[in-house]
Design a protein around this motif. Sequence first.
Motif, PDB file in Angstrom:
ATOM      1  N   CYS A 322       0.885  -1.117   0.065  1.00  0.00           N
ATOM      2  CA  CYS A 322       0.037  -0.054   0.028  1.00  0.00           C
ATOM      3  C   CYS A 322       0.821   1.193   0.093  1.00  0.00           C
ATOM      4  O   CYS A 322       1.652   1.701   0.957  1.00  0.00           O
ATOM      5  CB  CYS A 322      -0.816   0.124   1.132  1.00  0.00           C
ATOM      6  N   LEU A 323       0.793   2.105  -1.079  1.00  0.00           N
ATOM      7  CA  LEU A 323       1.451   3.110  -1.245  1.00  0.00           C
ATOM      8  C   LEU A 323       0.902   4.504  -0.333  1.00  0.00           C
ATOM      9  O   LEU A 323       1.738   5.506  -0.221  1.00  0.00           O
ATOM     10  CB  LEU A 323       1.469   3.801  -2.534  1.00  0.00           C
ATOM     11  N   VAL A 324      -0.167   4.204   0.225  1.00  0.00           N
ATOM     12  CA  VAL A 324      -0.766   5.280   0.885  1.00  0.00           C
ATOM     13  C   VAL A 324      -0.304   5.099   2.539  1.00  0.00           C
ATOM     14  O   VAL A 324       0.034   6.037   3.234  1.00  0.00           O
ATOM     15  CB  VAL A 324      -2.105   5.195   0.910  1.00  0.00           C
ATOM     16  N   CYS A 325      -0.403   3.957   3.041  1.00  0.00           N
ATOM     17  CA  CYS A 325       0.116   3.649   4.225  1.00  0.00           C
ATOM     18  C   CYS A 325       1.429   3.886   4.682  1.00  0.00           C
ATOM     19  O   CYS A 325       1.609   4.461   5.773  1.00  0.00           O
ATOM     20  CB  CYS A 325      -0.077   1.986   4.709  1.00  0.00           C
ATOM     21  N   LYS A 326       2.188   3.905   3.827  1.00  0.00           N
ATOM     22  CA  LYS A 326       3.724   4.149   4.107  1.00  0.00           C
ATOM     23  C   LYS A 326       3.766   5.730   4.286  1.00  0.00           C
ATOM     24  O   LYS A 326       5.128   6.242   4.903  1.00  0.00           O
ATOM     25  CB  LYS A 326       4.658   3.808   2.902  1.00  0.00           C
ATOM     26  N   ASN A 327       2.746   6.557   4.133  1.00  0.00           N
ATOM     27  CA  ASN A 327       3.006   7.960   4.200  1.00  0.00           C
ATOM     28  C   ASN A 327       2.209   8.443   5.267  1.00  0.00           C
ATOM     29  O   ASN A 327       1.840   9.560   5.802  1.00  0.00           O
ATOM     30  CB  ASN A 327       2.502   8.873   3.089  1.00  0.00           C
ATOM     31  N   ARG A 335      -4.379   2.072  12.320  1.00  0.00           N
ATOM     32  CA  ARG A 335      -4.883   1.205  12.735  1.00  0.00           C
ATOM     33  C   ARG A 335      -6.114   0.982  12.002  1.00  0.00           C
ATOM     34  O   ARG A 335      -6.413  -0.491  11.730  1.00  0.00           O
ATOM     35  CB  ARG A 335      -5.382   1.499  14.144  1.00  0.00           C
ATOM     36  N   LYS A 336      -6.773   1.937  11.533  1.00  0.00           N
ATOM     37  CA  LYS A 336      -8.057   1.678  11.009  1.00  0.00           C
ATOM     38  C   LYS A 336      -7.717   1.313   9.310  1.00  0.00           C
ATOM     39  O   LYS A 336      -8.309   0.312   9.083  1.00  0.00           O
ATOM     40  CB  LYS A 336      -8.890   3.101  10.610  1.00  0.00           C
ATOM     41  N   TYR A 337      -6.521   1.653   8.757  1.00  0.00           N
ATOM     42  CA  TYR A 337      -6.327   1.218   7.499  1.00  0.00           C
ATOM     43  C   TYR A 337      -5.752  -0.188   7.710  1.00  0.00           C
ATOM     44  O   TYR A 337      -5.989  -0.938   6.768  1.00  0.00           O
ATOM     45  CB  TYR A 337      -5.115   2.241   6.967  1.00  0.00           C
ATOM     46  N   SER A 453       5.889   6.374   7.374  1.00  0.00           N
ATOM     47  CA  SER A 453       6.006   5.241   8.368  1.00  0.00           C
ATOM     48  C   SER A 453       6.324   3.997   7.438  1.00  0.00           C
ATOM     49  O   SER A 453       6.592   4.025   6.202  1.00  0.00           O
ATOM     50  CB  SER A 453       4.512   5.226   9.015  1.00  0.00           C
ATOM     51  N   TYR A 454       5.901   2.820   8.098  1.00  0.00           N
ATOM     52  CA  TYR A 454       6.525   1.664   7.280  1.00  0.00           C
ATOM     53  C   TYR A 454       5.447   1.358   6.241  1.00  0.00           C
ATOM     54  O   TYR A 454       4.357   1.782   6.428  1.00  0.00           O
ATOM     55  CB  TYR A 454       6.596   0.425   8.357  1.00  0.00           C
ATOM     56  N   PRO A 455       5.920   0.721   5.061  1.00  0.00           N
ATOM     57  CA  PRO A 455       4.735   0.338   4.201  1.00  0.00           C
ATOM     58  C   PRO A 455       4.035  -1.125   4.468  1.00  0.00           C
ATOM     59  O   PRO A 455       4.693  -1.875   5.266  1.00  0.00           O
ATOM     60  CB  PRO A 455       5.681  -0.059   2.891  1.00  0.00           C
ATOM     61  N   PHE A 456       2.844  -0.853   4.158  1.00  0.00           N
ATOM     62  CA  PHE A 456       1.887  -1.960   4.749  1.00  0.00           C
ATOM     63  C   PHE A 456       1.877  -2.855   3.405  1.00  0.00           C
ATOM     64  O   PHE A 456       1.391  -2.366   2.452  1.00  0.00           O
ATOM     65  CB  PHE A 456       0.581  -1.600   5.257  1.00  0.00           C
ATOM     66  N   VAL A 457       2.022  -4.171   3.777  1.00  0.00           N
ATOM     67  CA  VAL A 457       2.024  -5.396   2.470  1.00  0.00           C
ATOM     68  C   VAL A 457       0.751  -5.990   2.917  1.00  0.00           C
ATOM     69  O   VAL A 457       0.806  -6.695   3.784  1.00  0.00           O
ATOM     70  CB  VAL A 457       3.173  -5.952   2.477  1.00  0.00           C
ATOM     71  N   PRO A 458      -0.163  -5.999   2.195  1.00  0.00           N
ATOM     72  CA  PRO A 458      -1.502  -6.834   2.311  1.00  0.00           C
ATOM     73  C   PRO A 458      -1.160  -8.343   1.909  1.00  0.00           C
ATOM     74  O   PRO A 458      -0.288  -8.650   1.365  1.00  0.00           O
ATOM     75  CB  PRO A 458      -2.376  -6.333   1.193  1.00  0.00           C
ATOM     76  N   PRO A 459      -2.006  -9.142   2.813  1.00  0.00           N
ATOM     77  CA  PRO A 459      -1.515 -10.444   2.721  1.00  0.00           C
ATOM     78  C   PRO A 459      -1.832 -11.186   1.296  1.00  0.00           C
ATOM     79  O   PRO A 459      -2.765 -10.570   0.654  1.00  0.00           O
ATOM     80  CB  PRO A 459      -2.669 -11.309   3.729  1.00  0.00           C
TER      81      PRO A 459
END
Length: 461
Positions: A322-327, A335-337, A453-459
């Motif tokens: 997710c390119l949004v979560c990393k920012n 937490r919601k995301y 912040s850290y990038p979130f990688v979906p499962p």
Amino acid sequence: MEGVLQAGDAKDWVYKGEGAANLILSYTGSSPSMLGKVLRIKKILKDKSQPAPSCMVFSSYEQLLWGHIPELLDSVKQDCLAQAYAVHVMSKHLGANHVDGGVRVGVSRDFLELVEKNVLNSRPAWRVNASSIDNTADAALLIADHSLFSGNPRGSSCIAVEIKAKCGFLPSSEYISKENSIKKQVTRYKMHQHLKFHQGQISKTSEYNPLDLFSGSKERICMAIKSFFSTPQNNFRIFVDGSLVFGGMGGGADNVHPAEKDKCLEDLSKVSGLELPDFIELLSEAIFRSGVLGKLLATQKLDDHDIEGAIHLYYNIISQPCLVCKNITDVELLRKYTLLHSLSLDKSLKIVRDFLVSATSKDCSLMISFRPREGGTTDSVYDSVFLESVKQTYEYKAYFVDLDVKPLDKMEHYFELDQKIVNFYTRNQEVVPSPKPTNARTRRLDLSSQGLSYPFVPPTT
């Protein structure tokens, strides 16, 4: 599919208008099967870096998204996706009696090339610079001309109005960031007007407030219609017997010269005997009674996550970081995301599918056409409005047009444009007296810069 239009047929088709994805031609020939019809021809963008305005083929992810509707998958193979989407998706939400899927008709390359040459001088210059007819297409969509009544009785004239209503509600999604909370108070349309004015796309911001048009209040509907007459932009057009008398070709109009408005009112009065207050009353009453905007609003509200929520489900579907979560630095928002990224593939597909259906409904147009009812006629299939001021009953019909499927890979564009519009408004808005008491009160916000912040990688699914 109907027969194939050849080069010799090009002379019978004239420019009527265009949107981002299609060019509309009106028929002037004598073939009974074509009378009262318009031809919807696909366009292609000249700037290949820009996202396609509509979807013509399905990616593997879009096959996943729409695979539960076999007719859509079949339509891609037959090159009639626009027709199938209108019939099998949008009509379920907007009502089959308000959606015209049209008929697929073959077109030769010679026909398309001649048509493009013939209509060149009629097209707005900025449209010509942005797009051209797709002359590799082998088919176009033949649709009833909803600026006309089919089988007009002799001696009566048809008045039609095209309204691009835009988004009719303020979002309340919990996934909207604090920095963007102005979205819950000011319409997207108003904020976008400020950006367009800054970019030189318009010379005056519109007073139109979509919340008025969708309010269900006849008084506020009248206010919305009145606002169109000073700045129709690409939101309002009037046709008399199928010919445009007010508004711009393909959204080219900005503000209106008083002489143009006077000429329009003169034309309306000549063919209908209606003065402007009568016409506004007629249109408002039809919108109020028909309930069509209620259907449109309900479809728009399928987007209950806002793009700030839906973008995360998009990354779930394509199985990409997710390119949004990393920012994001807001812990509560992150937490919601994170919870969104933990949703199943089926739920992710449903939310994004609803968002795209909503996007189509926020960008479509409503065509309402009127004709006087002949004296003594009581068995008409059309709904009607009695206008007390002129003691006349008018039949009307309402159809939604421009119901194209939005491409899945446009999700990132939607997110980026949303951020651009909101950021510009919060940083640059001028506190101006509102032209209407119903407009949301504007207030200036300071937009804090976002860290990393850290990038979130979906499962993987």
